[in-house]
Design an enzyme around this catalytic site. Structure first.
Site, PDB file in Angstrom:
ATOM      1  N   HIS A  54       0.614  -2.623   1.246  1.00  0.00           N
ATOM      2  CA  HIS A  54      -0.551  -1.646   1.339  1.00  0.00           C
ATOM      3  C   HIS A  54      -0.112  -0.642   0.237  1.00  0.00           C
ATOM      4  O   HIS A  54       0.172   0.383   0.766  1.00  0.00           O
ATOM      5  CB  HIS A  54      -0.740  -1.244   2.586  1.00  0.00           C
ATOM      6  N   PHE A  55      -0.383  -0.686  -0.895  1.00  0.00           N
ATOM      7  CA  PHE A  55      -0.503  -1.778  -1.556  1.00  0.00           C
ATOM      8  C   PHE A  55       0.854  -1.911  -2.547  1.00  0.00           C
ATOM      9  O   PHE A  55       1.014  -0.812  -3.141  1.00  0.00           O
ATOM     10  CB  PHE A  55      -1.913  -1.811  -2.678  1.00  0.00           C
TER      11      PHE A  55
END
Length: 153
Positions: A54-55
């Protein structure tokens, strides 16, 4: 009136919260006043397990985990307000959230400051207002409810 600050280090936090790695999201309590307010911090590092997905290209702390950290700070204030001592037989459950709003992202290297204030308590249910900030800038705000429950073994 005393100017003494009430703080909690990680050892004391672990006595109150049942959460453990990787889900313990409060590092320190800088100040609290039972029945009123609590100021806690979370140091956000690139080593957080959620940054793996993420991410990967632009790591951002998930909003739900910011709210969870705020709920953990709320649980600490609830314990300090509605119970005298930590007990393995008592938990404060995250019971509800209203009006959650996000204003900016949280990235590795940020230090999240949580300010939670007690609004009311009745029959073991507490209502709180919380804000998360980085460098004094609002990240998130929400109204949080938590409920005191005794654990039967």
């Amino acid at each position: 009136m005393s100017n003494q600050m009430n703080t909690m280090d990680i050892k004391e936090i672990l006595k109150y919260l049942p959460h453990r790695y990787p889900f313990l999201l409060i590092d320190r309590v800088l100040d609290f006043t039972a029945g009123e307010s609590l100021h806690a911090i979370k140091n956000v590092t690139i080593n957080e397990p959620f940054f793996v997905g993420h991410f990967p290209v632009a790591p951002v702390m998930p909003g739900v985990l910011i709210l969870e950290a705020m709920a953990q700070a709320t649980g600490l204030l609830a314990f300090k307000t509605m119970s005298s001592e930590p007990s393995p037989d008592v938990l404060y459950y995250f019971a509800g959230i209203d009006n959650a709003r996000f204003k900016r992202v949280v990235e590795p290297g940020d230090q999240l400051h949580f300010e939670v204030k007690m609004i009311k308590e009745r029959r073991g249910i507490g209502v709180f207002y919380g804000e998360a900030k980085v460098d004094g800038e609002l990240v998130c705000s929400a109204e949080i409810m938590c409920a005191r429950r005794e654990i039967s073994k």
